[in-house]
Design a protein around this motif. Sequence first.
Motif, mmCIF file in Angstrom:
data_model
loop_
_atom_site.group_PDB
_atom_site.id
_atom_site.type_symbol
_atom_site.label_atom_id
_atom_site.label_comp_id
_atom_site.label_asym_id
_atom_site.label_seq_id
_atom_site.Cartn_x
_atom_site.Cartn_y
_atom_site.Cartn_z
ATOM 1 N N UNK A 246 -32.691 -41.672 39.740
ATOM 2 C CA UNK A 246 -33.853 -41.091 39.388
ATOM 3 C C UNK A 246 -33.931 -40.375 38.138
ATOM 4 N N UNK A 247 -32.851 -40.244 37.572
ATOM 5 C CA UNK A 247 -32.843 -39.742 36.190
ATOM 6 C C UNK A 247 -31.423 -38.944 36.008
ATOM 7 N N UNK A 248 -31.468 -37.802 35.074
ATOM 8 C CA UNK A 248 -30.296 -37.327 34.529
ATOM 9 C C UNK A 248 -30.319 -35.802 34.315
ATOM 10 N N UNK A 249 -29.224 -35.182 34.309
ATOM 11 C CA UNK A 249 -29.076 -33.666 34.436
ATOM 12 C C UNK A 249 -27.929 -33.357 33.176
ATOM 13 N N UNK A 250 -28.562 -32.901 32.040
ATOM 14 C CA UNK A 250 -27.445 -32.396 31.309
ATOM 15 C C UNK A 250 -27.155 -30.805 31.322
ATOM 16 N N UNK A 251 -26.090 -30.552 31.318
ATOM 17 C CA UNK A 251 -25.343 -29.148 31.101
ATOM 18 C C UNK A 251 -24.747 -28.858 29.725
ATOM 19 N N UNK A 252 -25.017 -27.577 29.071
ATOM 20 C CA UNK A 252 -24.703 -27.375 27.786
ATOM 21 C C UNK A 252 -24.701 -25.686 27.688
ATOM 22 N N UNK A 253 -23.850 -25.182 26.463
ATOM 23 C CA UNK A 253 -24.029 -23.868 26.498
ATOM 24 C C UNK A 253 -24.985 -23.620 25.202
ATOM 25 N N UNK A 254 -25.319 -22.087 25.088
ATOM 26 C CA UNK A 254 -25.998 -21.724 24.076
ATOM 27 C C UNK A 254 -25.104 -22.197 22.554
ATOM 28 N N UNK A 255 -25.905 -22.774 21.589
ATOM 29 C CA UNK A 255 -25.300 -23.846 20.926
ATOM 30 C C UNK A 255 -24.562 -22.913 19.547
ATOM 31 N N UNK A 256 -24.919 -21.606 19.683
ATOM 32 C CA UNK A 256 -24.085 -20.696 18.495
ATOM 33 C C UNK A 256 -23.176 -19.558 19.344
ATOM 34 N N UNK A 257 -23.970 -18.809 19.954
ATOM 35 C CA UNK A 257 -23.706 -17.528 20.922
ATOM 36 C C UNK A 257 -22.374 -17.960 21.579
ATOM 37 N N UNK A 258 -22.124 -19.125 22.188
ATOM 38 C CA UNK A 258 -21.126 -19.383 22.992
ATOM 39 C C UNK A 258 -19.736 -19.490 22.264
ATOM 40 N N UNK A 259 -19.824 -19.504 20.997
ATOM 41 C CA UNK A 259 -18.738 -19.669 20.201
ATOM 42 C C UNK A 259 -18.135 -18.405 19.089
ATOM 43 N N UNK A 260 -17.368 -17.700 19.820
ATOM 44 C CA UNK A 260 -16.880 -16.435 19.192
ATOM 45 C C UNK A 260 -16.186 -16.727 18.110
ATOM 46 N N UNK A 261 -15.844 -15.938 16.948
ATOM 47 C CA UNK A 261 -15.512 -16.515 15.982
ATOM 48 C C UNK A 261 -13.883 -16.864 15.779
ATOM 49 N N UNK A 262 -13.656 -17.801 14.853
ATOM 50 C CA UNK A 262 -12.179 -18.393 14.994
ATOM 51 C C UNK A 262 -12.057 -18.726 13.364
ATOM 52 N N UNK A 263 -10.778 -18.734 12.862
ATOM 53 C CA UNK A 263 -10.435 -19.347 11.412
ATOM 54 C C UNK A 263 -10.742 -20.953 11.256
ATOM 55 N N UNK A 264 -10.695 -21.431 12.549
ATOM 56 C CA UNK A 264 -10.748 -23.065 12.377
ATOM 57 C C UNK A 264 -11.746 -23.361 13.252
ATOM 58 N N UNK A 265 -12.709 -24.287 12.823
ATOM 59 C CA UNK A 265 -13.765 -24.991 13.536
ATOM 60 C C UNK A 265 -13.315 -26.145 14.430
ATOM 61 N N UNK A 266 -11.945 -26.544 14.550
ATOM 62 C CA UNK A 266 -11.507 -27.846 15.492
ATOM 63 C C UNK A 266 -12.475 -28.094 16.721
#
Length: 693
Positions: free
Chosen positions: A221-241
Amino acid sequence: MVRIQEIDGNLILRWQAEESGWSELGGALRIIRDSKKRWEYGELALSLNRPGSLIHHIGIAPDESAPAQPIVQNIDPVTILTVGERNLERRSGWTIFFDKVHKRPHTTHLARLELNSVRVESIQRSVRVRLGKLTAGSFKGELVFNLHPACRLIHVEAVLSTNEDGRAIVYDAGIASADPAWDRTVWLDSEGELRSADGSSEQPGRPLALKHRVIAAENANGSLGVFPAPHKYFYPLDFADNFKFAWLGSDYRGLAKGHGIGFRQPLDGDNRFVPWFNAPPGSEQRLSAFYILSSGSGRNAIDAAKRYTRNDRFKSLNGHRTFTSHYHVEHTLEYLKRQQEQGTSGIPKGLEEPGFVKTFKEMGVEIAHLGEFHNGRTPRLKTPERLKQLKLMHDECERLSTRRFLLLPGEEPNVHLGGHWISFFPRPVYWVLNRDKGAPFVTRHDGIGTVYHVGNAADVLELFKRENGLNWTAHPRIKGSTGFPDAYAKKDYYLSDTFLGAAWKAMPADLSDPRLGTRVLDLQDDMLNWGQKKYILGEVDVFKIEPDYELYGHMNVNYLRLDKLPRYQDGWQPVLDCLREGKYFVTTGEVLIEEFSINGKQSGDTAKAGSHKLRVQLDNTFPLQSVFMIAGDGIDTRRRNLPVMSDGAFAGADYKLEYRNGIFQNWKPKWIRLEAWDIAGNGAFTPPVWIEN
């Protein structure tokens, strides 16, 4: 509009989602309209008769009156909250990056809903359903579903707060079902290749590395995607791996019962400083998740989600060039290391086109400004070694620059001024950081020419005056710049027009704030009220970058009002001029400020006081949440909200307003700037228009 019915104990919400016809052409997602395209309708059915799953079904219908075909049935939203201890005694307490929350005791809780209240609210054409009560350890609150017209998204929020002090959090989210109705789960791996798994797989829940942060459930019948807020979900880190930010499988973490999909945060981050999110007592932490509906395959749902971040690419905008700053990729030192390892004097194998250059080009970045030699050795280097490194950096920037991409040298020297700061020159400049007392300020070197030797703040100021350069405070009021630029706001080098101001990044992270990076937005207002024309630009401040990393979640970009990209060989003075004159705006990418003017004057310019004609034109992907102007008179700062003119997705906003007694009703501000934010916390802001009173 959202139609609401209650049938057999189910609260059924149906809304006009979006046109069915859109596709991906040439790497750019766009809507394709023709006579065969039609509106599709989403349907969310919430079961109000417990026990059983909260969501009876999510489906999609080809028209307003047709029955919805279920994509998922009998599922529960999943929110897993991990609660740790913030070290409030270090530096500025909540304004902290140098913390290692994962090293101290922490607890993990599945958010549980005891359905004892249901409230339905109408906000313009959007609808919010609030369900209580929700608990996760000491955190209590409600589960909220948000639906917006002309939008495929279901925005789900676990809104939680605690009275306990010193709490820092991370969360995982998604959906789970004891009897999943989807046939297949699909995602794009970190290289962008489509992957899939059996929808009813009994494999234990496991983390996945993926591209574009979306994982989708698919059936006939179709599809449902799940994802986070693209920037707000990522707290600051030194590395973006790519730290495997998705999950798939059964009994995830021993808490999400049944089979499920979703997104996650590894508790140990990059194993350096891992600050998590601030959760001050009493603050409403909004733990957000997005579901996206499609009548097509799981790949269609992924592509639909990619549209909201413009395919993780910064859109080309007429009359503007995209500029990004503050990257410790250490390409120069890596180049020297590989030359030695490979026994070559030429370009080392593997660095013909470095991964960070490929990444920038893929993201639509036109100008990238480095922050090389951030290793603590540079201030002590002897002149010959320092000049060798500088020459290689300049040569490599020239080699890697093209007609469409400009790679520019830069450093974070962190000496002589106080705190951390960034250097930027309009051409290759050679300078050494450790001038001894009595040694000359300027020397000449064969094959190099003029070399500056700086040993104090006065030397730094003289260098930047002579070379028409710019410098600014890196990560102000936090990290190694705690207390700055405030501490030198009356110093000659700060007051000089060679000192731009400071840089903005979403740090620290707090999910209760609808905006990102308020630490620096507040600083912008303070600096403007101090009386100088000082501006903030966007910075990213990460280390190594490769194409399969999750860089976009940490990214922002500056759109410079610049018609033409300079050639490296001719110098790049126009780039510095745009920054110095405030002719740009900063954005996470989803909200673009195509125009902001007062009486025809744009940011960095001066408009006359009196009757004010405001012109604002926005291009947004997620529905907008707030648009407002901030102003100051040298003492006070005020804010005026503009009406959100459209609550749909991809709708944009166009303001033409006239204020006869001034925008702030007979109050006489000296400057006015603009901010715009969407429902996912993405946003954009401008330097001010100056007001001549």
